[in-house]
Design a protein around this motif. Structure first.
Motif, PDB file in Angstrom:
ATOM      1  N   LEU A  11       0.849  -1.112  -0.090  1.00  0.00           N
ATOM      2  CA  LEU A  11      -0.024   0.082  -0.174  1.00  0.00           C
ATOM      3  C   LEU A  11       0.948   1.045   0.078  1.00  0.00           C
ATOM      4  N   LEU A  12       0.868   1.775  -1.146  1.00  0.00           N
ATOM      5  CA  LEU A  12       2.084   2.942  -1.285  1.00  0.00           C
ATOM      6  C   LEU A  12       1.480   4.037  -1.807  1.00  0.00           C
ATOM      7  N   ASN A  13       1.957   5.218  -0.982  1.00  0.00           N
ATOM      8  CA  ASN A  13       1.574   6.561  -1.450  1.00  0.00           C
ATOM      9  C   ASN A  13       3.035   7.489  -1.486  1.00  0.00           C
ATOM     10  N   ARG A  14       2.939   7.690  -3.064  1.00  0.00           N
ATOM     11  CA  ARG A  14       4.312   8.421  -3.545  1.00  0.00           C
ATOM     12  C   ARG A  14       3.769   9.121  -4.771  1.00  0.00           C
ATOM     13  N   SER A  15       4.398  10.466  -4.856  1.00  0.00           N
ATOM     14  CA  SER A  15       4.301  11.088  -6.086  1.00  0.00           C
ATOM     15  C   SER A  15       5.538  11.230  -6.673  1.00  0.00           C
ATOM     16  N   THR A  69      12.225  10.188 -13.472  1.00  0.00           N
ATOM     17  CA  THR A  69      13.602  10.972 -13.010  1.00  0.00           C
ATOM     18  C   THR A  69      14.077  11.060 -11.552  1.00  0.00           C
ATOM     19  N   GLY A  70      13.157  10.845 -10.721  1.00  0.00           N
ATOM     20  CA  GLY A  70      13.362  11.035  -9.379  1.00  0.00           C
ATOM     21  C   GLY A  70      12.925  12.525  -8.760  1.00  0.00           C
ATOM     22  N   ILE A  71      11.912  13.049  -9.358  1.00  0.00           N
ATOM     23  CA  ILE A  71      11.358  14.248  -8.979  1.00  0.00           C
ATOM     24  C   ILE A  71      10.000  13.865  -8.265  1.00  0.00           C
ATOM     25  N   PHE A  72      10.319  14.066  -6.517  1.00  0.00           N
ATOM     26  CA  PHE A  72       9.235  13.908  -5.667  1.00  0.00           C
ATOM     27  C   PHE A  72       8.177  15.225  -5.458  1.00  0.00           C
ATOM     28  N   LYS A  73       7.050  14.865  -5.370  1.00  0.00           N
ATOM     29  CA  LYS A  73       6.058  15.980  -4.670  1.00  0.00           C
ATOM     30  C   LYS A  73       5.720  15.536  -3.422  1.00  0.00           C
ATOM     31  N   GLY A  74       5.116  16.595  -2.784  1.00  0.00           N
ATOM     32  CA  GLY A  74       4.865  16.367  -1.441  1.00  0.00           C
ATOM     33  C   GLY A  74       3.447  15.580  -1.337  1.00  0.00           C
TER      34      GLY A  74
END
Length: 398
Positions: free
Chosen positions: A363-367, A371-376
């Motif tokens: 169960l994953l929460n990830r944006s 290329t490795g750019i993360f958003k909050g």
């Protein structure tokens, strides 16, 4: 099922990674790099710019290092320090910090040039090693188990054994005899304390860890604190009241704190040449580093806490709010994991696993872009973990 979550336990504040030829250990290191060339040989201290990584070791183990330095008060040669700064510039210095003249520098290079260049190669290797190792924490994940194995730690201090001369001298000189007795008593005391600590650790890891929350916390502190972190981490965790659930937060460095240079040693110059890593590669290193650390932490939990079945791990970093200038925690990844799912990983082929893909089965929460750019994100909460552990919930992910 109620969660406590009344206090947080910070793991390993201020740890730095120390790299040597024999492996990795923990220590604090200086900025840049220095080498001492003196009567006892050639020693190096290396710090990798922007990482906290450092090491010290003797470089010329088979030859004496010449110095070309000034004579000390009693006519002995003083040490010459070789300093390599963050930009790769090599400077020869006296212990006082005064740089050598051009003529003196040439003389030292002539007498100890091989050792100096060996040191430069060593510094270059250590700096580049950070790029290779920072994304491979998951290569050393222990297998999950419901029966933790206690591994004894040997007492490494050798028992003091006086020579025949010392024994004879002790018979005729009481103060020396008392010193030998004190030395041996101190050794026995230290060994007894070590053995007692090992008995307590054995009880913690093989018995108490199944039922005592405090024991579980101590075990996890020990193993998380023993990881060779490349950055000063802040890891907070707390356990559910029934010993089967655990929530954990990891504070990650920002992307611009990742190493951004690859180093080489020119054939004729006394300097290290840096090559800046592309922005894309640096983001990919950051991406892989975060997921590798998340995997390693999950592995330690399921390997050493046998009653924990459900884990919530969230990662965050500190950012500046552009609207008010205040520092804020920005969560970038949150995952709820179950022991049976984690156990399906092939732990014999960890080097073939892409750490960014491992959590997609949970169960994953990830944006995050490729290329490795993360958003909050908004991380999962303890109530989400509770609901998931009961098998009665589903969450829409951002």
């Amino acid at each position: 099922m109620a969660f406590r979550f009344q206090r947080r336990i910070k793991i390993a504040p201020g740890i730095r990674l120390n790299v040597s030829k024999r492996g990795v250990g923990l220590s604090a290191g200086p900025r840049g790099a220095t080498m001492s060339v003196g009567r006892r040989g050639v020693y190096g201290n290396v710090g990798v710019p922007g990482t906290g990584l450092s090491f010290r070791e003797k470089l010329n183990k088979t030859q004496k290092g010449g110095t070309g330095g000034r004579k000390g008060a009693q006519g002995e040669q003083g040490n010459i320090n070789i300093s390599i700064d963050d930009d790769g510039l090599v400077t020869l210095l006296y212990p006082t910090g005064e740089p050598l003249s051009t003529r003196e520098t040439a003389a030292v290079r002539k007498r100890a040039g091989g050792a100096i260049r060996a040191f430069m190669e060593e510094v270059c290797e250590r700096r580049n090693e950070m790029l290779r190792s920072i994304t491979t924490f998951h290569h050393r994940i222990p297998k999950p188990t419901d029966k933790p194995e206690y591994i004894p730690s040997l007492f490494k201090v050798q028992e003091p054994t006086p020579s025949l001369f010392a024994k004879v001298w002790a018979l005729i000189f009481p103060p020396f005899r008392r010193k030998l007795n004190r030395d041996h008593a101190d050794w026995r005391s230290a060994k007894a304390a070590h053995d007692q600590g090992e008995q307590e650790r054995k009880a913690l890891e093989e018995t108490l860890v199944f039922s005592d929350i405090t024991a579980m916390e101590r075990v996890l502190e020990t193993y998380l604190g023993g990881i060779e972190w490349p950055k000063e981490p802040a890891i907070d965790f707390d356990l559910g009241e029934d010993n089967t659930t655990l929530a954990l937060d990891i504070q990650f460095p920002d992307e611009d704190e990742m190493p951004d240079k690859e180093w080489s040693v020119p054939a004729t110059q006394y300097k290290l040449s840096p090559k800046t890593v592309s922005a894309t590669k640096r983001r990919q290193i950051y991406r892989d580093y975060i997921h590798s650390v998340m995997m390693r932490v999950a592995g330690e939990i399921f390997a050493h806490l046998p009653t924990v079945e459900h884990v919530l791990i969230s990662g965050y970093r500190e950012t500046i709010n552009s609207s008010n200038g205040h520092a804020e925690d920005q969560y970038i990844i949150s995952v709820i994991m179950h022991r049976d799912q984690w156990a399906s990983v092939d732990f014999e082929r960890l080097r073939q696993i892409d750490p960014t893909e491992v959590f997609t089965g949970h169960l994953l929460n990830r944006s995050m872009k490729k290329t490795g750019i993360f958003k909050g994100i908004t991380p999962f909460s303890p109530s989400d973990l509770e609901e998931s552990s009961m098998g009665s919930g589903h969450h829409k992910l951002s």
